[in-house]
Design an enzyme around this catalytic site. Structure first.
Site: not given
Ligand code: URA
Length: 224
Positions: A180, A93-95, A177
């Site tokens: 997004r 997962l993204d930060a 991503h």
């Protein structure tokens, strides 16, 4: 002697130290009990190979050792990273993304879960910068949305509008991503992202940063 060598090898494989360090710990009486009731420094021994963990990932922790900042692994006992076979997150997962993140040391299971063929639905709750316009549900379901820099369209994805600037998106793939970038392709911007489900699993019972070991029945729901 033979048994304590076997025990040292077993405990080293679970990350309790090098074989030599573990052998010293055994000699010093820090390992007690046997079988199911084996303990290290009085604490139950970690589960054997096949361990699966679910974490409620907090914002600000990264999944990659190559990135800056605190790691999701910092939230787990350091010995988990010393396990052999290797222990790692199931995808990333993204930060800034929060929510359900799995970890395992089972390479076959890891492969199965991250394979594009798995078709395992993952559900994300997105908070957007601008109100939804109404065209997004059909666009994401179309199977013809091509993300910038790619040529293969995204698989059809299910969008449920939950508010003026909030939506629940279910994907069966996991591109870089992806959530997004899908909203960017629809002319919007994701301000906050939370993964509420990974296949059959949620993390409602966990606070951000908390984790737990999956039970055997839960583990089985993952592989169906
Ligand atoms: N899609 C994203 O954009 N980010 C994530 O962390 C997961 C899915």
């Amino acid at each position: 002697m033979k048994d304590s060598l076997k025990l040292a090898k077993y405990l080293a494989g679970l990350g309790y130290g090098s074989r030599k360090e573990v052998a010293i710990a055994i000699r010093d009486g820090r390992v007690t009990g046997e079988g199911e009731s084996l303990r290290f420094d009085g604490e139950p021994i970690d589960p054997p190979h096949g361990l699966v963990i679910v974490m409620h990932k907090p914002a600000g922790h990264t999944c990659s050792h190559a990135d800056q900042g605190p790691l999701v692994y910092d939230l787990l006992p350091p010995r988990y990273l010393k396990r052999d076979p290797k222990f790692s997150s199931v995808g990333r997962l993204d930060a800034e993304t929060t929510g359900v993140l799995l970890f395992t040391d089972d390479g076959a299971l890891l492969h199965k879960l991250i394979s594009p063929k798995s078709n395992l639905p993952k559900t994300y709750e997105a908070t957007l910068a601008r109100p939804l316009e109404g065209h997004e549900t059909a666009l994401f379901a179309s199977g013809s949305l091509v993300l910038r820099g790619e040529d293969k369209p995204c698989l059809p994805a299910q969008l449920e509008v939950t508010g003026a600037r909030t939506a629940r998106l279910t994907l069966t793939e996991g591109r870089y991503h992806q959530v997004r970038r899908m909203f960017a392709a629809a002319g919007n911007h994701v301000e906050a992202l939370h993964r509420s489900r990974f296949g059959p699993l949620g993390a409602e019972d966990l606070k951000p940063g908390e984790w737990r070991i999956l039970s055997e029945p839960e583990r089985q729901t993952l592989t169906g």
